[in-house]
Every structure is written in structure tokens, then in C-alpha cells.
Design a protein around this motif. Structure first.
Motif, PDB file in Angstrom:
ATOM      1  N   THR A   1      -1.314  -2.965 -15.742  1.00  0.00           N
ATOM      2  CA  THR A   1      -1.133  -4.584 -15.925  1.00  0.00           C
ATOM      3  C   THR A   1       0.147  -5.015 -16.014  1.00  0.00           C
ATOM      4  O   THR A   1       1.063  -4.362 -16.616  1.00  0.00           O
ATOM      5  N   ALA A   2       0.606  -6.291 -15.762  1.00  0.00           N
ATOM      6  CA  ALA A   2       1.799  -6.648 -15.774  1.00  0.00           C
ATOM      7  C   ALA A   2       1.648  -8.128 -16.560  1.00  0.00           C
ATOM      8  O   ALA A   2       0.736  -8.908 -16.174  1.00  0.00           O
ATOM      9  N   LEU A   3       3.056  -8.589 -16.988  1.00  0.00           N
ATOM     10  CA  LEU A   3       3.198  -9.722 -17.643  1.00  0.00           C
ATOM     11  C   LEU A   3       4.430 -10.432 -17.204  1.00  0.00           C
ATOM     12  O   LEU A   3       5.407  -9.652 -17.619  1.00  0.00           O
TER      13      LEU A   3
ATOM     14  N   VAL B   1       3.492  -3.755 -18.164  1.00  0.00           N
ATOM     15  CA  VAL B   1       4.515  -3.706 -17.407  1.00  0.00           C
ATOM     16  C   VAL B   1       5.373  -5.521 -17.669  1.00  0.00           C
ATOM     17  O   VAL B   1       4.527  -6.189 -17.331  1.00  0.00           O
ATOM     18  N   ILE B   2       6.484  -5.094 -18.262  1.00  0.00           N
ATOM     19  CA  ILE B   2       7.148  -6.605 -18.555  1.00  0.00           C
ATOM     20  C   ILE B   2       7.948  -6.833 -16.966  1.00  0.00           C
ATOM     21  O   ILE B   2       8.713  -5.879 -16.612  1.00  0.00           O
ATOM     22  N   VAL B   3       7.794  -8.104 -16.566  1.00  0.00           N
ATOM     23  CA  VAL B   3       8.264  -8.508 -15.470  1.00  0.00           C
ATOM     24  C   VAL B   3       9.178  -9.784 -15.748  1.00  0.00           C
ATOM     25  O   VAL B   3       8.666 -10.537 -16.292  1.00  0.00           O
TER      26      VAL B   3
ATOM     27  N   LEU C   1      11.730  -8.478 -11.475  1.00  0.00           N
ATOM     28  CA  LEU C   1      11.911  -7.147 -11.797  1.00  0.00           C
ATOM     29  C   LEU C   1      11.373  -6.496 -12.962  1.00  0.00           C
ATOM     30  O   LEU C   1      11.234  -7.019 -14.051  1.00  0.00           O
ATOM     31  N   ALA C   2      10.749  -5.484 -12.592  1.00  0.00           N
ATOM     32  CA  ALA C   2       9.840  -4.789 -13.699  1.00  0.00           C
ATOM     33  C   ALA C   2      11.111  -3.977 -14.754  1.00  0.00           C
ATOM     34  O   ALA C   2      11.900  -3.283 -13.978  1.00  0.00           O
TER      35      ALA C   2
ATOM     36  N   ASN D   1       6.075  -0.684 -29.283  1.00  0.00           N
ATOM     37  CA  ASN D   1       6.127   0.294 -28.377  1.00  0.00           C
ATOM     38  C   ASN D   1       7.026   0.246 -27.023  1.00  0.00           C
ATOM     39  O   ASN D   1       6.501   0.467 -25.907  1.00  0.00           O
ATOM     40  N   VAL D   2       8.197  -0.380 -27.043  1.00  0.00           N
ATOM     41  CA  VAL D   2       8.828  -0.788 -25.937  1.00  0.00           C
ATOM     42  C   VAL D   2       9.562   0.191 -25.279  1.00  0.00           C
ATOM     43  O   VAL D   2      10.246   1.176 -25.982  1.00  0.00           O
ATOM     44  N   ARG D   3       9.302   0.487 -23.871  1.00  0.00           N
ATOM     45  CA  ARG D   3       9.715   1.853 -23.191  1.00  0.00           C
ATOM     46  C   ARG D   3      10.564   1.289 -22.018  1.00  0.00           C
ATOM     47  O   ARG D   3       9.936   0.981 -20.791  1.00  0.00           O
ATOM     48  N   PRO D   4      12.019   0.816 -22.196  1.00  0.00           N
ATOM     49  CA  PRO D   4      12.650   0.346 -20.829  1.00  0.00           C
ATOM     50  C   PRO D   4      12.543   1.347 -19.786  1.00  0.00           C
ATOM     51  O   PRO D   4      12.539   2.503 -20.167  1.00  0.00           O
ATOM     52  N   PHE D   5      12.618   1.019 -18.588  1.00  0.00           N
ATOM     53  CA  PHE D   5      12.670   1.741 -17.392  1.00  0.00           C
ATOM     54  C   PHE D   5      14.172   1.998 -17.271  1.00  0.00           C
ATOM     55  O   PHE D   5      15.128   1.389 -17.683  1.00  0.00           O
ATOM     56  N   ASP D   6      14.504   3.274 -16.602  1.00  0.00           N
ATOM     57  CA  ASP D   6      16.149   3.628 -16.380  1.00  0.00           C
ATOM     58  C   ASP D   6      16.666   2.663 -15.583  1.00  0.00           C
ATOM     59  O   ASP D   6      17.935   2.276 -15.708  1.00  0.00           O
TER      60      ASP D   6
END
Length: 120
Positions: free
Chosen positions: A6-8, A41-43, A59-60, A96-101
Motif C-alpha cells: 500500500t502506498a501514500l 510506502v511513503i512516496v 520517489l518511494a 516505525n519509519v524505515r527509510p530506503f537506502d
């Protein structure tokens, strides 16, 4: 392997503020049908998507959990990184924020939508 998420979409610079832990509430005029929402997924995109069908490249940047939603309160302007408060909105509690590399180029759309990503 691709997995569906799911994305936002969140207008810049607020997705970056979520990643940095500055923004702990996302304010919307609507709320999800069911909670909690895990692995959202935060976009980050550049423009407000105002009409159904609106979309643009974004950008995700992170996975988050939306633990709860409540009526947005006047004392929560700072947590939402907002410039003003208005009645009738909902505060989505981001956890629970998990940033992408590395950010991943995807489509940004309105409301909650589905994305297929090959992330672990």
C-alpha cells in the motif's frame, strides 16, 4: 521478487520530514477504512494531486506504519509540520519509519494505492 505494498503520496518536502522523524502526523481530509496499516510506502511527489486519476512521477522513500487516526487537534500543528490548523481533518499517526537506502522512482497517486516493489 516483487511484493505488493500500500502506498501514500506526500508532497515534498514532507516525505523527507517523515524520514527524518520531524513529521509524526500526516493530515488528511479522509481516513483509511481499517487500521493499523503496516508497511505503507511513503512516496514523495511535487504537486498536490487534487482529482481522482491525478498522478505524477514520485520517489518511494520509506516504509511506515499508520498505527491510528484521530481528529486533528490544534495542538498538533508542529507534529504535522503544518503552517496552520483547520477543523475537520484527520491526523494519521506515523510510526516505525524505515527509510530506503536509495529512493525508488514510482508513480504518485491519490488516496491509498497499490505499488509493486522488489524491496526486502
Amino acid at each position: 521478487m516483487l511484493k505488493q505494498y500500500t502506498a501514500l503520496s506526500v508532497v515534498a518536502p514532507n516525505a523527507g520530514r517523515i524520514v527524518q522523524g520531524q513529521k509524526t502526523l500526516q493530515v488528511r481530509s479522509w481516513h483509511p477504512e481499517a487500521l493499523p496499516l503496516k508497511d505503507v510506502v511513503i512516496v514523495e511527489n511535487q504537486n498536490f494531486l487534487l482529482q481522482d486519476g491525478d498522478e505524477e512521477t514520485g520517489l518511494a522513500v520509506a516504509l511506515v506504519d499508520i498505527e491510528a487516526v484521530h481528529a486533528w487537534r490544534v495542538d498538533e500543528v508542529e507534529a504535522a509540520c503544518a503552517s496552520y490548523w483547520a477543523e475537520g481533518y484527520f491526523a494519521w499517526m506515523i510510526a516505525n519509519v524505515r527509510p530506503f537506502d536509495q529512493p525508488i522512482q514510482v508513480m504518485a497517486k491519490r488516496k491509498l494505492y497499490l505499488l509493486e516493489l522488489g524491496i526486502e
